[in-house]
Design a protein around this motif. Structure first.
Motif, PDB file in Angstrom:
ATOM      1  N   LYS A  87     -15.561   6.627   0.953  1.00  0.00           N
ATOM      2  CA  LYS A  87     -14.179   6.844   0.517  1.00  0.00           C
ATOM      3  C   LYS A  87     -13.536   7.980   1.320  1.00  0.00           C
ATOM      4  O   LYS A  87     -12.397   7.866   1.788  1.00  0.00           O
ATOM      5  N   TYR A  91     -10.863   1.458  -7.372  1.00  0.00           N
ATOM      6  CA  TYR A  91     -11.095   0.148  -6.769  1.00  0.00           C
ATOM      7  C   TYR A  91     -12.194  -0.584  -7.517  1.00  0.00           C
ATOM      8  O   TYR A  91     -13.004   0.020  -8.232  1.00  0.00           O
ATOM      9  N   SER A  92     -12.192  -1.889  -7.356  1.00  0.00           N
ATOM     10  CA  SER A  92     -13.284  -2.717  -7.881  1.00  0.00           C
ATOM     11  C   SER A  92     -13.517  -3.851  -6.898  1.00  0.00           C
ATOM     12  O   SER A  92     -12.618  -4.239  -6.141  1.00  0.00           O
ATOM     13  N   TYR A  93     -14.734  -4.373  -6.895  1.00  0.00           N
ATOM     14  CA  TYR A  93     -15.082  -5.496  -6.016  1.00  0.00           C
ATOM     15  C   TYR A  93     -14.903  -6.803  -6.770  1.00  0.00           C
ATOM     16  O   TYR A  93     -15.283  -6.919  -7.929  1.00  0.00           O
ATOM     17  N   ASP A 139       0.825  -1.224   0.000  1.00  0.00           N
ATOM     18  CA  ASP A 139       0.000   0.000   0.000  1.00  0.00           C
ATOM     19  C   ASP A 139       0.852   1.264   0.000  1.00  0.00           C
ATOM     20  O   ASP A 139       0.556   2.214  -0.719  1.00  0.00           O
ATOM     21  N   TYR A 173      -1.513  -2.209  -5.973  1.00  0.00           N
ATOM     22  CA  TYR A 173      -2.780  -2.867  -5.667  1.00  0.00           C
ATOM     23  C   TYR A 173      -2.660  -3.743  -4.420  1.00  0.00           C
ATOM     24  O   TYR A 173      -1.682  -4.477  -4.257  1.00  0.00           O
ATOM     25  N   LEU A 193      -7.813  -2.746  -4.693  1.00  0.00           N
ATOM     26  CA  LEU A 193      -7.654  -1.308  -4.459  1.00  0.00           C
ATOM     27  C   LEU A 193      -6.300  -0.828  -4.939  1.00  0.00           C
ATOM     28  O   LEU A 193      -5.265  -1.369  -4.537  1.00  0.00           O
ATOM     29  N   ASP A 194      -6.295   0.186  -5.789  1.00  0.00           N
ATOM     30  CA  ASP A 194      -5.072   0.870  -6.205  1.00  0.00           C
ATOM     31  C   ASP A 194      -4.780   1.941  -5.158  1.00  0.00           C
ATOM     32  O   ASP A 194      -5.487   2.948  -5.064  1.00  0.00           O
ATOM     33  N   CYS A 195      -3.752   1.725  -4.352  1.00  0.00           N
ATOM     34  CA  CYS A 195      -3.480   2.628  -3.232  1.00  0.00           C
ATOM     35  C   CYS A 195      -2.929   3.978  -3.688  1.00  0.00           C
ATOM     36  O   CYS A 195      -2.868   4.917  -2.890  1.00  0.00           O
ATOM     37  N   ILE A 227     -11.722  -6.429  -2.151  1.00  0.00           N
ATOM     38  CA  ILE A 227     -11.567  -5.152  -2.859  1.00  0.00           C
ATOM     39  C   ILE A 227     -10.191  -5.126  -3.516  1.00  0.00           C
ATOM     40  O   ILE A 227      -9.172  -5.268  -2.827  1.00  0.00           O
TER      41      ILE A 227
END
Length: 389
Positions: free
Chosen positions: A150, A194-196, A34, A39, A187-189, A185
């Motif tokens: 968010k 993000y996508s589920y 992160d 990701y 997640l692009d930190c 998730i």
């Protein structure tokens, strides 16, 4: 809920509070990524922190934890919120409220809040993010602040960074605020895109295993690893336009690795680059239901954390080795390392024998009895109405 309501009335006097819940989280893969801008792949759990809250007429904050009853009610003034050692666990909710105020959100009254958590202490399942986010959700509702999930995660991270003084990334707070039942998730930190990803575990289950080794080295080594990554990035920026290490592909790394000044930093970057690839691949194979491939990625992740990032330690390695011998499809450390927990993908029919065998072997190896938690993937932070009980 009735028990919490009774406790609330006992501690703070008659009258009802509103009830909120924020989960703990586990990161399935993508460790120490992160803060390197890549990701991660966390999910929210079905254990977490409950907060019952009610507005006051004055400017006082009164906080009470059913997990730390011996500390009694901790009190602070809305007009003068500061980090204080003696406030102990209460620094997290106080820090969240302070951050909301500093960010321009209007809260003219104090609050009474009663907390109860069922996240195992010291397990690395992010109880700190859970208490920050649940506090933010309570303030959001009580004062009509109109904060989305968010933004709530960003504010909670800021509270931990700036008020509590822990230089964490965004992953924990994001997973707690934005989790979705039976999904992880991706997640692009860096961008917070993000996508589920559906977690279709079929006849498999997730088991968290706690080493019960206190993570004494975790904080100092975490800061050390961040510095090593930053130093390596600076080396690579001499010849390449890079914002963070996760912009580097494996082929880039193999071409550029000799530009990194020392062997230790090079190993750290190798972990980051290949772990980032594993994380993206994990989302792909889970989408197709290939749990064997996902388990292999988990095993590779632990190996990299042990050999290249060097954040595991004897207890975590012993627990993962025992899990793999006992038939886990995949097993890896999760969290900062040097103690804490492992996450294991196990056939549901094998859960009991898995816990018995791993528990016995780990205790023989380390002299410590581990704890096991069979977890479900839950939702992110939410308000709990009494009629749902």
């Amino acid at each position: 809920m009735e028990a919490l309501q009774q406790a609330f009335a006992q501690v703070f006097g008659n009258g009802e509070g509103e009830l909120f819940f924020a989960p703990g989280r586990v990161n399935l893969i993508g460790e120490h990524i992160d803060y390197n801008g890549g990701y991660v792949f966390p999910c929210a759990l079905d254990v977490g922190t409950y907060a019952m809250a009610r507005r006051r007429e004055d400017g006082l904050l009164r906080l009470y934890s059913m997990n730390f009853k011996e500390q009694g009610v901790i009190q602070a003034d809305l007009a003068d919120l500061q980090y204080k050692e003696e406030q102990d666990w209460a620094n997290y909710p106080i820090g969240m409220i302070s951050t909301l105020l500093k960010s321009g959100y209007c809260m003219t009254n104090g609050v009474d809040i009663l907390f109860y958590g069922d996240i195992p202490n010291g397990a690395g399942l992010s109880s700190s993010a859970s208490i920050e986010v649940v506090t933010g959700a309570a303030m959001n509702a009580l004062f009509n602040l109109s904060i989305d999930g968010k933004e709530l995660a960003i504010l909670a991270q800021r509270a931990e960074n700036e008020f509590v003084g822990v230089n964490c990334g965004i992953m924990d707070q994001f997973a707690v605020a934005m989790g979705r039942k039976e999904h992880a998730i991706l997640l692009d930190c860096d961008s917070l895109d993000y996508s589920y990803s559906p977690l279709q575990l079929a006849d498999h289950s997730l088991i968290i295993a706690n080493t019960n080794k206190r993570r004494g080295l975790a904080d100092s080594k975490y800061n050390e690893r961040r510095k090593e990554c930053e130093r390596a990035l600076t080396d690579l920026q001499q010849n390449h336009t890079l914002h963070n290490l996760c912009e580097i592909s494996p082929s880039d790394f193999e071409q550029w690795k000799d530009e990194i000044g020392n062997d230790v930093d090079r190993k750290r970057v190798r972990h980051v680059v290949y772990e980032h690839e594993r994380t993206k691949e994990a989302a792909r194979v889970l989408a197709s239901g290939d749990l064997t491939a996902f388990g292999n990625l988990m095993n590779d992740s632990h190996r990299s954390l042990r050999e290249d990032y060097e954040v595991t330690g004897h207890e975590l390695d012993a627990l993962v080795s025992a899990a793999q011998r006992a038939g886990a499809v995949g097993a890896r450390m999760t969290g900062a390392g040097f103690g804490g927990c492992t996450v294991n993908l196990v056939r549901t029919n094998d859960i009991q024998s898995f816990m018995e065998v791993v528990g016995r072997e780990y205790e023989e190896e380390t002299g410590i009895r581990p704890d096991f938690y069979v977890v479900e993937i839950g939702d992110g932070v939410k308000s709990l109405a009494f009629h749902e009980a």
